[in-house]
Design an enzyme around this catalytic site. Structure first.
Site, PDB file in Angstrom:
ATOM      1  CG  HIS A   7      -0.360   0.059   2.540  1.00 19.81           C
ATOM      2  ND1 HIS A   7      -0.104  -1.070   3.272  1.00 19.81           N
ATOM      3  CD2 HIS A   7       0.024   1.093   3.339  1.00 19.81           C
ATOM      4  CE1 HIS A   7       0.412  -0.742   4.444  1.00 19.81           C
ATOM      5  NE2 HIS A   7       0.510   0.582   4.516  1.00 19.81           N
ATOM      6  CD  GLN A  60      -2.304   2.210   6.097  1.00 21.04           C
ATOM      7  OE1 GLN A  60      -1.146   2.544   5.845  1.00 21.04           O
ATOM      8  NE2 GLN A  60      -2.608   1.361   7.056  1.00 21.04           N
ATOM      9  CD  GLU A 134       2.881  -0.439   6.985  1.00 19.91           C
ATOM     10  OE1 GLU A 134       2.578   0.707   6.542  1.00 19.91           O
ATOM     11  OE2 GLU A 134       2.048  -1.218   7.458  1.00 19.91           O
TER      12      GLU A 134
HETATM   13  N1  CMX Z   1       8.501  10.334   5.963  1.00 21.85           N
HETATM   14  C1  CMX Z   1       9.741  10.871   5.843  1.00 21.85           C
HETATM   15  N2  CMX Z   1      10.404  11.448   6.871  1.00 21.85           N
HETATM   16  C2  CMX Z   1       9.765  11.483   8.055  1.00 21.85           C
HETATM   17  C3  CMX Z   1       8.496  10.944   8.255  1.00 21.85           C
HETATM   18  C4  CMX Z   1       7.843  10.355   7.136  1.00 21.85           C
HETATM   19  N3  CMX Z   1       6.616   9.823   7.234  1.00 21.85           N
HETATM   20  N4  CMX Z   1       8.122  11.106   9.540  1.00 21.85           N
HETATM   21  C5  CMX Z   1       9.140  11.754  10.130  1.00 21.85           C
HETATM   22  N5  CMX Z   1      10.124  11.983   9.241  1.00 21.85           N
HETATM   23  C6  CMX Z   1      11.377  12.696   9.472  1.00 21.85           C
HETATM   24  C7  CMX Z   1      11.092  14.084  10.009  1.00 21.85           C
HETATM   25  O1  CMX Z   1      10.894  15.001   8.955  1.00 21.85           O
HETATM   26  C8  CMX Z   1      12.318  14.390  10.831  1.00 21.85           C
HETATM   27  O2  CMX Z   1      13.345  14.830   9.986  1.00 21.85           O
HETATM   28  P1  CMX Z   1      14.229  16.152  10.360  1.00 21.85           P
HETATM   29  O3  CMX Z   1      14.906  15.782  11.659  1.00 21.85           O
HETATM   30  O4  CMX Z   1      15.156  16.279   9.210  1.00 21.85           O
HETATM   31  O5  CMX Z   1      13.225  17.250  10.491  1.00 21.85           O
HETATM   32  C9  CMX Z   1      12.708  13.030  11.379  1.00 21.85           C
HETATM   33  O6  CMX Z   1      12.104  12.053  10.511  1.00 21.85           O
HETATM   34  C10 CMX Z   1      12.206  12.821  12.796  1.00 21.85           C
HETATM   35  O7  CMX Z   1      10.821  13.107  12.763  1.00 21.85           O
HETATM   36  P2  CMX Z   1       9.932  13.565  13.994  1.00 21.85           P
HETATM   37  O8  CMX Z   1       8.852  14.441  13.467  1.00 21.85           O
HETATM   38  O9  CMX Z   1      10.800  14.050  15.105  1.00 21.85           O
HETATM   39  O10 CMX Z   1       9.210  12.245  14.386  1.00 21.85           O
HETATM   40  P3  CMX Z   1       9.692  11.025  15.286  1.00 21.85           P
HETATM   41  O11 CMX Z   1      11.175  10.839  15.215  1.00 21.85           O
HETATM   42  O12 CMX Z   1       9.033  11.120  16.599  1.00 21.85           O
HETATM   43  O13 CMX Z   1       8.985   9.847  14.448  1.00 21.85           O
HETATM   44  C11 CMX Z   1       9.128   7.984  13.051  1.00 21.85           C
HETATM   45  C12 CMX Z   1       9.383   9.473  13.162  1.00 21.85           C
HETATM   46  C13 CMX Z   1       9.410   7.557  11.605  1.00 21.85           C
HETATM   47  C14 CMX Z   1      10.017   7.211  14.008  1.00 21.85           C
HETATM   48  C15 CMX Z   1       7.611   7.757  13.393  1.00 21.85           C
HETATM   49  O14 CMX Z   1       6.810   8.459  12.473  1.00 21.85           O
HETATM   50  C16 CMX Z   1       7.213   6.305  13.392  1.00 21.85           C
HETATM   51  O15 CMX Z   1       7.427   5.569  14.333  1.00 21.85           O
HETATM   52  N6  CMX Z   1       6.570   5.809  12.275  1.00 21.85           N
HETATM   53  C17 CMX Z   1       6.137   4.440  12.194  1.00 21.85           C
HETATM   54  C18 CMX Z   1       4.704   4.253  12.630  1.00 21.85           C
HETATM   55  C19 CMX Z   1       3.716   4.973  11.761  1.00 21.85           C
HETATM   56  O16 CMX Z   1       4.055   5.773  10.884  1.00 21.85           O
HETATM   57  N7  CMX Z   1       2.404   4.678  12.006  1.00 21.85           N
HETATM   58  C20 CMX Z   1       1.300   5.255  11.237  1.00 21.85           C
HETATM   59  C21 CMX Z   1       0.909   4.401  10.042  1.00 21.85           C
HETATM   60  C22 CMX Z   1       0.275   3.096  10.473  1.00 21.85           C
HETATM   61  C23 CMX Z   1       0.085   2.094   9.345  1.00 21.85           C
HETATM   62  O17 CMX Z   1       0.668   2.263   8.289  1.00 21.85           O
HETATM   63  O18 CMX Z   1      -0.659   1.115   9.575  1.00 21.85           O
HETATM   64 CO    CO Z   2       0.737   1.574   6.300  1.00 19.78          CO
END
Ligand code: CMX
Ligand code: CO
Length: 146
Positions: A7, A60, A134
């Site tokens: 997705h 999604q 993912e």
């Molecule tokens: N794509 C690209 N970069 C991303 C991002 C994304 N979706 N989300 C965060 N970032 C980047 C930010 O821009 C930031 O970069 P800079 O430091 O250069 O500004 C950096 O990663 C850290 O971001 P943050 O805002 O401080 O966020 P966190 O570190 O707290 O979290 C992450 C980032 C990836 C660890 C968190 O989003 C995560 O755990 N994701 C996995 C779970 C998820 O997304 N669940 C929702 C979807 C569920 C599903 O698909 O079923």
């Molecule tokens: Co997803």
């Protein structure tokens, strides 16, 4: 090992309005909806096509259930748009382990619950050229009560 696009995850402020856009504009219908409290999302899965490995590819659509969730934080910073991509695999545990050994941060020690009883994990976007990635193993067909 990764056999399809499972997705594309799209973050939105209003799930119902976004679902209606995809229906009215492209004719895509909702295949499944659920709330995943652990991930902090209300989501709609729109099935785009079946795939040759017996799986399928979806959009999604994701609305945050709380501001401090991954999608809530991302929306506040970026506005609506593509949040992540997801690759399908028959073996999320093996794929995650293999990718971890290559030096990419895998966010979960063990895969967690995703849409429709799937098992999911994520790769850190900073290790993937800016793309939150993912990995998904779909639930067996008889276990999916969508
Ligand atoms: N794509 C690209 N970069 C991303 C991002 C994304 N979706 N989300 C965060 N970032 C980047 C930010 O821009 C930031 O970069 P800079 O430091 O250069 O500004 C950096 O990663 C850290 O971001 P943050 O805002 O401080 O966020 P966190 O570190 O707290 O979290 C992450 C980032 C990836 C660890 C968190 O989003 C995560 O755990 N994701 C996995 C779970 C998820 O997304 N669940 C929702 C979807 C569920 C599903 O698909 O079923
Ligand atoms: Co997803």
């Amino acid at each position: 090992m990764l056999t399809r696009i499972d997705h594309i995850g799209i973050a939105c402020f209003d799930l119902d309005k976004t679902v209606e856009f995809y229906r009215a504009t492209y004719g895509f219908e909702v295949f499944h909806t659920e709330v995943n409290e652990e991930q902090g999302v209300r989501e709609a899965m729109l099935k785009i096509n079946e795939t040759s490995d017996g799986g399928a590819s979806y959009l999604q659509l994701l609305e945050p259930t709380r501001e401090d969730s991954a999608v809530g934080k991302w929306l506040a910073k970026n506005g609506e748009g593509v949040h992540h991509i997801a690759f399908g695999t028959a073996d999320v545990d093996g794929a995650a382990e293999d990718i971890r050994r290559k030096g990419v941060r895998v966010l979960y020690d063990e895969p967690r619950r995703g849409s429709m009883g799937s098992r999911i994990t994520f790769l850190h976007p900073k290790d993937c050229h800016g793309v939150l990635t993912e990995l998904v193993t779909a639930a067996p067909p008889d276990a999916t009560d969508h």
